[in-house]
Scaffold this motif. Sequence first.
Motif, short mmCIF file in Angstrom:
data_model
loop_
_atom_site.label_atom_id
_atom_site.label_comp_id
_atom_site.label_asym_id
_atom_site.label_seq_id
_atom_site.Cartn_x
_atom_site.Cartn_y
_atom_site.Cartn_z
N THR A 1 0.82 -1.22 0.00
CA THR A 1 0.00 0.00 0.00
C THR A 1 0.86 1.27 0.00
OG1 THR A 1 -0.19 0.23 2.42
CG2 THR A 1 -1.78 -1.21 1.34
N LYS A 2 2.17 1.09 0.10
CA LYS A 2 3.04 2.27 0.11
C LYS A 2 2.94 2.99 -1.23
CE LYS A 2 7.67 3.63 1.33
NZ LYS A 2 9.02 3.20 1.64
N ASP A 3 3.09 2.23 -2.32
CA ASP A 3 3.08 2.86 -3.64
C ASP A 3 1.88 2.51 -4.48
OD1 ASP A 3 5.57 4.09 -3.19
OD2 ASP A 3 6.57 2.18 -3.61
N PHE A 4 1.23 1.38 -4.17
CA PHE A 4 0.07 0.99 -5.00
C PHE A 4 -1.22 1.55 -4.41
CE2 PHE A 4 3.02 -2.54 -6.09
CZ PHE A 4 3.05 -2.35 -7.47
N ARG A 5 -2.09 1.99 -5.31
CA ARG A 5 -3.38 2.55 -4.90
C ARG A 5 -4.37 1.38 -4.69
NH1 ARG A 5 -6.66 2.67 -8.29
NH2 ARG A 5 -5.10 2.53 -9.94
N VAL A 6 -4.12 0.60 -3.65
CA VAL A 6 -4.96 -0.58 -3.39
C VAL A 6 -5.34 -0.63 -1.91
CG1 VAL A 6 -3.96 -2.06 -5.19
CG2 VAL A 6 -2.94 -2.04 -2.90
N SER A 7 -6.34 -1.46 -1.65
CA SER A 7 -6.68 -1.73 -0.26
C SER A 7 -6.38 -3.21 -0.01
CB SER A 7 -8.18 -1.43 -0.07
OG SER A 7 -8.57 -1.85 1.20
N VAL A 8 -5.45 -3.48 0.88
CA VAL A 8 -5.11 -4.87 1.20
C VAL A 8 -5.98 -5.28 2.39
CG1 VAL A 8 -3.29 -6.42 2.02
CG2 VAL A 8 -2.73 -4.62 0.39
N ARG A 9 -6.77 -6.35 2.23
CA ARG A 9 -7.65 -6.76 3.32
C ARG A 9 -7.24 -8.14 3.83
NH1 ARG A 9 -12.99 -5.63 1.45
NH2 ARG A 9 -12.82 -7.68 0.52
N PHE A 10 -6.99 -8.21 5.11
CA PHE A 10 -6.64 -9.49 5.73
C PHE A 10 -7.92 -10.14 6.23
CE2 PHE A 10 -2.96 -6.71 6.04
CZ PHE A 10 -2.03 -7.51 5.39
N ILE A 11 -8.21 -11.33 5.67
CA ILE A 11 -9.43 -12.04 6.06
C ILE A 11 -9.04 -13.09 7.09
CG2 ILE A 11 -11.41 -13.36 5.21
CD1 ILE A 11 -10.72 -12.52 2.37
N GLU A 12 -9.66 -13.05 8.25
CA GLU A 12 -9.37 -14.10 9.24
C GLU A 12 -9.73 -15.46 8.65
OE1 GLU A 12 -9.92 -11.77 13.53
OE2 GLU A 12 -11.55 -13.05 12.82
N PHE A 13 -8.86 -16.41 8.85
CA PHE A 13 -9.04 -17.79 8.36
C PHE A 13 -10.33 -18.36 8.96
CE2 PHE A 13 -7.15 -22.33 8.91
CZ PHE A 13 -7.74 -22.75 7.73
N MET A 14 -11.26 -18.77 8.09
CA MET A 14 -12.58 -19.22 8.56
C MET A 14 -12.73 -20.72 8.41
SD MET A 14 -15.13 -16.31 7.05
CE MET A 14 -14.38 -16.02 5.48
N PRO A 15 -13.54 -21.34 9.26
CA PRO A 15 -13.74 -22.79 9.19
C PRO A 15 -14.77 -23.20 8.14
CG PRO A 15 -14.89 -21.89 11.09
CD PRO A 15 -14.26 -20.73 10.40
N PHE A 16 -14.38 -24.10 7.25
CA PHE A 16 -15.31 -24.68 6.28
C PHE A 16 -14.99 -26.14 6.14
CE2 PHE A 16 -15.02 -20.23 5.03
CZ PHE A 16 -16.35 -19.89 5.11
N ASP A 17 -15.88 -26.85 5.51
CA ASP A 17 -15.69 -28.27 5.33
C ASP A 17 -14.35 -28.55 4.64
OD1 ASP A 17 -16.35 -30.92 5.40
OD2 ASP A 17 -17.40 -30.89 3.49
#
Length: 337
Positions: A182-198
């Motif tokens: 995010t320093k130079d790129f015009r982006v939003s980095v989103r950290f998704i908490e690891f979720m439980p699935f089958d």
Amino acid sequence: MTQSGKIKELKDRFGRVHNYLRISLIEKCNLRCSYCMPAEGIALSPKASIMNAEEVLEFARIFVGLGVTKIRLTGGEPLLRKDIGIILEGLAKLPVEISITTNGLLVDRHVDALQTLGIKKINFSLDTLKEARFQELTRRPGFQKTLDNFRLLHDRGFDMKINSVLIRGINDDELVDLVELTKDFRVSVRFIEFMPFDGNRWDKSKMVSEKEILDQLGGHYGTAQLASLPDEDNFTARKFKIAGYTGEFGIISSVTNPFCGTCNRIRLTANGKIKNCLFSNHETDLLGAMRAGEDVERLILESILNKKAVRAGMDSMEKLSDPALHSDNRSMIAIGG
Ligand code: SAM
Ligand code: SF4
């Protein structure tokens, strides 16, 4: 509009209006991310039970008629659909904002069409900046192509979010490197908490929580450098920015701090089942009903009215950690993230 002239809306028993539909277009994927699907793959639905392009568009029209204003296409890997062009063209004619979640591998083939159709919002999954690790995590090659396509979308001016799932002992040491994008790129980095699935071998100890992420980043950058940004309506990510950086980052804490109170999301799986919550084991077969000429709108409204207040009733960490309560849920690849 209803006969009384009132605009239709999908409101649940808790007053939440559902105007955001995620449509999964496909169960297949060209990657095999370990947090998303089991190593042995998943049992695919028979081809005939997957929505065809016309059915996808018909559902989109019905949901838009019920007040949906945003549709996100997902999967599996949505850009693997051979008829993705027809679907995008059809959707672009509806009064609805279209976005796509993709692993990026096939983006170069579709970037012109996306731009021509005015589709601007792309969620791009990227969990590591290391080639060997990419191959380990996704069980496939394609790292350089992914990075090149990230760059392509960025340079063409798309509104990009990077989705990253941090897993302890696997890629959690890249937290700062990913924020540094995010320093130079015009982006939003989103950290998704690891979720439980089958089938994804979730356990709480592998999940990197919102609190841990903020503590680590505070330690690295200094808390004074970490600005908290205002929440958007129906937000899914709490957002932050490092002082002086171009982009921003966010945390999607569906496990430790869910956003259920403002949830406006509905999901339609590739085989035409509506899920009123990502964590719900319950599904209603809309495609079967549509093919049988039944009243699809009524089924949609019923599904929304049955929605629980929090995570399909898993309202505590204890319940979420109980495999018996979530192992009947599909793997993420078959739900559509
Ligand atoms: N193939 C596309 C992609 O990877 O972007 C779209 C489908 S993928 C299922 C959508 C999102 O779900 C991805 O950003 C992925 O990181 C996320 N996801 C998959 N499994 C997850 C899990 N167990 N916990 C948190 N996020 C997950
Ligand atoms: Fe495929 Fe996306 Fe799942 Fe990875 S997260 S296996 S790219 S559907």
